[in-house]
Motif scaffolding. Structure first.
Motif, PDB file in Angstrom:
ATOM      1  N   THR A  52       0.842  -1.211   0.000  1.00 29.89           N
ATOM      2  CA  THR A  52       0.000   0.000   0.000  1.00 29.89           C
ATOM      3  C   THR A  52       0.872   1.253   0.000  1.00 29.89           C
ATOM      4  OG1 THR A  52      -0.095  -0.033   2.405  1.00 29.89           O
ATOM      5  CG2 THR A  52      -1.866  -1.169   1.233  1.00 29.89           C
ATOM      6  N   VAL A  53       0.330   2.302  -0.578  1.00 32.52           N
ATOM      7  CA  VAL A  53       1.019   3.590  -0.628  1.00 32.52           C
ATOM      8  C   VAL A  53       0.264   4.553   0.295  1.00 32.52           C
ATOM      9  CG1 VAL A  53       1.723   5.498  -2.105  1.00 32.52           C
ATOM     10  CG2 VAL A  53       1.776   3.156  -2.991  1.00 32.52           C
ATOM     11  N   ASP A  54       0.979   5.186   1.220  1.00 28.03           N
ATOM     12  CA  ASP A  54       0.371   6.128   2.155  1.00 28.03           C
ATOM     13  C   ASP A  54       0.342   7.508   1.493  1.00 28.03           C
ATOM     14  OD1 ASP A  54      -0.685   7.390   4.330  1.00 28.03           O
ATOM     15  OD2 ASP A  54       1.170   7.315   5.515  1.00 28.03           O
ATOM     16  N   LEU A  55      -0.768   7.814   0.804  1.00 31.52           N
ATOM     17  CA  LEU A  55      -0.887   9.079   0.079  1.00 31.52           C
ATOM     18  C   LEU A  55      -1.063  10.263   1.028  1.00 31.52           C
ATOM     19  CD1 LEU A  55      -3.087   7.851  -2.880  1.00 31.52           C
ATOM     20  CD2 LEU A  55      -0.676   8.426  -2.938  1.00 31.52           C
ATOM     21  N   GLU A  56      -1.637  10.027   2.172  1.00 30.70           N
ATOM     22  CA  GLU A  56      -1.826  11.110   3.149  1.00 30.70           C
ATOM     23  C   GLU A  56      -0.469  11.634   3.635  1.00 30.70           C
ATOM     24  OE1 GLU A  56      -4.652  12.646   3.814  1.00 30.70           O
ATOM     25  OE2 GLU A  56      -5.571  11.265   2.382  1.00 30.70           O
ATOM     26  N   HIS A  57       0.493  10.750   3.755  1.00 27.30           N
ATOM     27  CA  HIS A  57       1.832  11.174   4.137  1.00 27.30           C
ATOM     28  C   HIS A  57       2.404  12.116   3.070  1.00 27.30           C
ATOM     29  CE1 HIS A  57       5.999  11.088   5.451  1.00 27.30           C
ATOM     30  NE2 HIS A  57       6.347  10.687   4.230  1.00 27.30           N
ATOM     31  N   TYR A  58       2.232  11.762   1.803  1.00 24.31           N
ATOM     32  CA  TYR A  58       2.750  12.619   0.726  1.00 24.31           C
ATOM     33  C   TYR A  58       2.002  13.953   0.653  1.00 24.31           C
ATOM     34  CZ  TYR A  58       5.534   8.701  -0.888  1.00 24.31           C
ATOM     35  OH  TYR A  58       6.446   7.690  -0.969  1.00 24.31           O
ATOM     36  N   ARG A  59       0.698  13.927   0.947  1.00 20.44           N
ATOM     37  CA  ARG A  59      -0.064  15.184   0.943  1.00 20.44           C
ATOM     38  C   ARG A  59       0.459  16.135   2.027  1.00 20.44           C
ATOM     39  NH1 ARG A  59      -4.797  12.023  -0.465  1.00 20.44           N
ATOM     40  NH2 ARG A  59      -5.448  12.698  -2.525  1.00 20.44           N
ATOM     41  N   SER A  60       0.822  15.565   3.169  1.00 19.75           N
ATOM     42  CA  SER A  60       1.312  16.412   4.264  1.00 19.75           C
ATOM     43  C   SER A  60       2.731  16.906   4.003  1.00 19.75           C
ATOM     44  CB  SER A  60       1.254  15.649   5.585  1.00 19.75           C
ATOM     45  OG  SER A  60       2.150  14.566   5.564  1.00 19.75           O
ATOM     46  N   GLU A  72      -2.816   9.494  -7.044  1.00 21.28           N
ATOM     47  CA  GLU A  72      -3.887   8.688  -6.458  1.00 21.28           C
ATOM     48  C   GLU A  72      -4.861   8.230  -7.537  1.00 21.28           C
ATOM     49  OE1 GLU A  72      -6.947   8.843  -2.679  1.00 21.28           O
ATOM     50  OE2 GLU A  72      -6.219  10.733  -3.525  1.00 21.28           O
TER      51      GLU A  72
END
Length: 173
Positions: A52-60, A72
């Protein structure tokens, strides 16, 4: 799968020697087994990693949220290509069936040969010692020896060719 258990139970060194394979064939098989084991190890390592890719981490972390939104969107739209490997699997299963049949055939041949060897060993163990045999019994067992001796006597040959060279001359004169 039964083949994985079979591969683990096989003594490949014994198989190579019993089949009488050439050095090049054995080297090729060992290289193939090494590549297979490496591929299995790499597959095990990669399957143990998270997918899985943690997109929320990249957004922050990133200032440009559009890049993360586009990534995404691409991830959600991504469909892996599927390949029809049934023909390959069928070929492998056919090869495996032939290999098992050949192994069973070889096993039967080895069993027959082993029984022959055991009978020969029993015959050897039950045989009388060489010192107890008489010339007549040896002649009966191998008639060509008797024929050779009779032929030598007819021709007037009283010595065995090569005897003096091997054992020396024992005459006193």
């Amino acid at each position: 799968m039964a083949s994985k258990a079979a591969v683990a139970a096989v003594d490949f060194a014994r198989v190579y020697s019993s089949l009488g394979l050439g050095k090049e064939t054995v080297a090729s098989l060992q290289a193939f087994r090494k590549r297979y084991m490496d591929a299995q190890r790499i597959h095990g390592q990669s399957s143990a990693q998270p997918t899985t890719v943690d997109l929320e981490h990249y957004r922050s972390v990133l200032k440009n949220k559009a890049v993360v939104d586009e990534a995404e969107k691409l991830l959600k739209e991504f469909k892996p290509v599927t390949y029809d490997v049934s023909s390959h699997i069928k070929a492998i299963e056919t090869f495996e069936a032939k290999a098992v049949a050949k192994a069973q055939e070889t096993s039967q041949k080895i069993d027959v040969e082993l029984k022959d060897l055991q009978a020969t060993l029993a015959n050897i163990e039950e045989a009388r010692p060489f010192d107890d045999l008489t010339a007549e019994e040896v002649g009966q067992a191998h008639p060509r020896i008797t024929e050779a001796v009779e032929n030598m006597l007819k021709k007037g040959k009283w010595t065995v060719p090569g005897y003096k060279e091997k054992f020396g001359d024992l005459s006193l004169m």
